[in-house]
Enzyme design. Structure first.
Site, PDB file in Angstrom:
ATOM      1  N   LYS A  11      -6.899  -0.975  10.335  1.00 51.94           N
ATOM      2  CA  LYS A  11      -7.944  -1.716  10.279  1.00 51.94           C
ATOM      3  C   LYS A  11      -7.805  -1.655  12.566  1.00 51.94           C
ATOM      4  O   LYS A  11      -8.541  -1.188  12.918  1.00 51.94           O
ATOM      5  CB  LYS A  11      -8.584  -2.423  10.116  1.00 51.94           C
ATOM      6  CG  LYS A  11      -7.727  -4.105   9.912  1.00 51.94           C
ATOM      7  CD  LYS A  11      -8.321  -4.473   8.905  1.00 51.94           C
ATOM      8  CE  LYS A  11      -7.692  -5.219   8.306  1.00 51.94           C
ATOM      9  NZ  LYS A  11      -6.316  -4.781   7.366  1.00 51.94           N
ATOM     10  N   GLY A  67      -0.716 -16.935  -1.098  1.00 51.44           N
ATOM     11  CA  GLY A  67       0.164 -15.574  -0.506  1.00 51.44           C
ATOM     12  C   GLY A  67      -1.389 -14.907  -0.175  1.00 51.44           C
ATOM     13  O   GLY A  67      -1.331 -13.222   0.376  1.00 51.44           O
ATOM     14  N   VAL A 111       1.171  -1.408  -0.355  1.00 53.50           N
ATOM     15  CA  VAL A 111      -0.220  -0.121  -0.100  1.00 53.50           C
ATOM     16  C   VAL A 111       1.215   1.260  -0.025  1.00 53.50           C
ATOM     17  O   VAL A 111       0.648   2.309  -0.877  1.00 53.50           O
ATOM     18  CB  VAL A 111      -1.059   0.296   1.682  1.00 53.50           C
ATOM     19  CG1 VAL A 111      -2.388   1.507   1.050  1.00 53.50           C
ATOM     20  CG2 VAL A 111      -1.719  -0.986   0.831  1.00 53.50           C
ATOM     21  N   VAL A 148     -11.530  -0.078   5.892  1.00 53.79           N
ATOM     22  CA  VAL A 148     -12.440  -0.583   6.022  1.00 53.79           C
ATOM     23  C   VAL A 148     -12.392  -0.527   4.930  1.00 53.79           C
ATOM     24  O   VAL A 148     -12.782   0.218   3.447  1.00 53.79           O
ATOM     25  CB  VAL A 148     -13.544  -0.309   5.914  1.00 53.79           C
ATOM     26  CG1 VAL A 148     -14.734  -0.866   6.107  1.00 53.79           C
ATOM     27  CG2 VAL A 148     -13.236   0.154   7.837  1.00 53.79           C
ATOM     28  N   ILE A 187     -13.233   0.723  -1.467  1.00 56.30           N
ATOM     29  CA  ILE A 187     -15.325   1.144  -1.919  1.00 56.30           C
ATOM     30  C   ILE A 187     -15.040   2.441  -0.760  1.00 56.30           C
ATOM     31  O   ILE A 187     -14.320   2.562   0.274  1.00 56.30           O
ATOM     32  CB  ILE A 187     -15.318   0.146  -0.596  1.00 56.30           C
ATOM     33  CG1 ILE A 187     -15.323  -1.393  -2.230  1.00 56.30           C
ATOM     34  CG2 ILE A 187     -17.453   0.698  -0.394  1.00 56.30           C
ATOM     35  CD1 ILE A 187     -16.178  -2.262  -0.850  1.00 56.30           C
ATOM     36  N   GLY A 196      -5.574  -4.448  -1.955  1.00 60.58           N
ATOM     37  CA  GLY A 196      -4.135  -4.453  -3.039  1.00 60.58           C
ATOM     38  C   GLY A 196      -3.936  -3.188  -3.124  1.00 60.58           C
ATOM     39  O   GLY A 196      -4.673  -2.075  -2.254  1.00 60.58           O
ATOM     40  N   GLY A 249     -10.968  -1.372   1.473  1.00 62.04           N
ATOM     41  CA  GLY A 249     -10.817  -1.036   0.158  1.00 62.04           C
ATOM     42  C   GLY A 249      -9.877  -0.594  -0.208  1.00 62.04           C
ATOM     43  O   GLY A 249     -10.697   0.347   0.084  1.00 62.04           O
ATOM     44  N   LYS A 267     -13.582  -4.687  10.746  1.00 56.22           N
ATOM     45  CA  LYS A 267     -13.632  -3.572  10.083  1.00 56.22           C
ATOM     46  C   LYS A 267     -15.450  -3.109  10.493  1.00 56.22           C
ATOM     47  O   LYS A 267     -16.208  -2.237  10.570  1.00 56.22           O
ATOM     48  CB  LYS A 267     -14.051  -4.267   8.456  1.00 56.22           C
ATOM     49  CG  LYS A 267     -12.194  -4.613   8.488  1.00 56.22           C
ATOM     50  CD  LYS A 267     -12.533  -5.468   6.892  1.00 56.22           C
ATOM     51  CE  LYS A 267     -11.380  -5.480   6.227  1.00 56.22           C
ATOM     52  NZ  LYS A 267     -11.325  -5.961   5.300  1.00 56.22           N
TER      53      LYS A 267
END
Length: 428
Positions: free
Chosen positions: A107, A189, A15, A134, A138, A304, A136, A207
């Site tokens: 989180k 993974g 990230v 929370v 969205i 991701g 990703g 979350k």
């Protein structure tokens, strides 16, 4: 154009590297949308020499994230290290104490320490934002705290862990058992270092606790949540649920009832034709219900590099614009301690039994259910397996307490060949 907004980024994993890429490749776009440049002053990570696929040569480096958090040339501390405590919490506290705004994707830290951190930020006049923590990419935090601010939220519900959804859909599509698919995702993974955070429902529970706080104006109380993972879900459960028109999902539900705030994360059956039932692979979906807006559905990537970095930048750009919103949608000092309630709303349940193959076994189970006030909607008996008879029952609506009473009483019948499985059927 006003002076740049200067970031200090702690954590350069997937990230963190994604955030750096967006700032570098979309610098002009970000400036055009906010009226000021967004720049990176310095970064911090465990290894300075690791190749992360981004050019870090123009930034300052701090081995200690706390030192990064208090640098004079950092306006916003971006915490992407993860972890409930340790360096992430220490650096976040240091940034807030220095009066700096904080953007985090953490989180676990927010679910456990969010109230204290929000109060500290409020006292310093700083903002603490956590959109990326929370679901990703969205924008559910913004939807709840801003877009739906004029609604009384009646229910928050959703699939919030992509790994679990991938496992369950892979089991169904390929007809594979849980252990086989678990081994696949482990090899790919997809799992946390501690897999129970995923399959045990803890990651998704963090979350849901955060969303419940925003939705109902309560202090975050992760410890009050009822959590059950997907470890006991068998391929037989998935196939038999499909036979009745349902899909099994690890579903989080938060709703305020007359008895208090109900929060639970557990496997549930949902109609196969519903948006949640049609959710495939590692995608997340959040369903929000408000008294004025009705039901809205948010669907997208829950993890991701790109999606989560996108969420981080959404918070950063709000700060660049001068938009300052309370951490949980209202001042931290006004959040009330929630009175937690166990699931009290009646629901239908899916029950799976392995019964001893002898006369009267099924009648004894039906009698126990009847004595607890539970009526049977549908019942199916499948082919015998050695000395046991698999039986599937769908009840009419009942309370969880009545069901638990019945399941306890069944232990004394002498007809159970194994522990029964009970899964709530959620109306969506």
């Amino acid at each position: 154009m006003t002076k740049p907004l200067r970031l200090g980024i702690a954590g350069l994993g997937t990230v963190g590297a994604g955030v750096v890429k967006i700032v570098q490749t979309h610098a002009d776009l970000l400036a055009s949308r906010t009226g000021r440049m967004v720049t990176i002053s310095a970064v911090s990570a465990r290894s300075k020499t690791r190749d992360r696929g981004v050019d870090l040569s123009g930034y300052g480096w701090e081995d200690d994230p706390v030192a990064l958090a208090v640098r004079d040339d950092v306006d916003v501390f971006v915490e992407l290290m993860g972890g409930e405590d340790g360096p992430a919490k220490a650096a976040t506290e240091a940034a807030i104490a220095a009066g700096k705004d904080v953007v985090t994707a953490n989180k676990a830290m927010m679910a456990v320490h969010g109230q204290a951190l929000a109060e500290a930020a409020e006292a310093k006049g700083a903002c603490l934002r956590f959109e990326a923590a929370v679901a990703g990419g969205i924008p559910v935090i913004k939807a709840l705290s801003e877009g739906l601010a004029g609604n009384e939220i009646t229910r928050v519900m959703g699939v919030m862990n992509g790994t679990c959804n991938y496992i369950l859909t892979r089991m169904q599509d390929a007809g594979l058992d849980y252990q086989t698919v678990f081994g696949e995702v482990e090899a790919l993974g997809y799992l946390e270092a501690d897999p129970t955070l995923d399959v045990g429902g803890i990651d998704a529970g963090h979350k849901l606790a955060l969303l419940a706080s925003i939705a109902y104006g309560t202090q975050v109380d992760f410890g009050a949540m009822a959590i059950e993972g997907i470890e006991r879900i068998s391929i037989e459960d998935i196939e038999q649920a499909a036979d009745m028109g349902y899909r099994i999902k690890l579903l989080g539900v938060a709703q305020m009832t007359g008895r208090g705030l109900e929060t639970r994360m557990s496997p549930c059956l949902v109609p196969a034709t519903s948006p949640l039932g049609q959710l495939e692979n590692a995608t997340n979906m959040i369903v929000l219900e408000g008294d004025s807006v009705g039901q809205i559905v948010l669907r997208g990537a829950g993890a991701g590099e790109g999606p989560t970095a996108s969420a981080v930048l959404s918070d950063v750009l709000d700060l660049a614009r001068g938009t300052r919103v309370s951490t949980f949608g209202r001042p931290a000092g006004e959040l009330v301690a929630a009175r937690s309630a166990v699931s009290s709303a009646p629901a239908a349940f899916y029950l799976r039994f392995a019964l001893v193959d002898k006369p009267g076994a099924l009648a004894k189970i039906a009698t126990v259910l009847g004595d607890a006030g539970i009526s049977i909607d549908r019942m199916r008996q499948y082919g015998h397996q050695d000395t046991t008879a698999p039986v599937l029952i769908v009840t009419h609506k009942t309370t969880r307490s009545a069901l638990d009473e019945a399941l306890s009483a069944m232990d004394g019948t002498g007809v159970l060949a194994g522990a029964p499985v009970a899964i709530r059927i959620e109306e969506v």
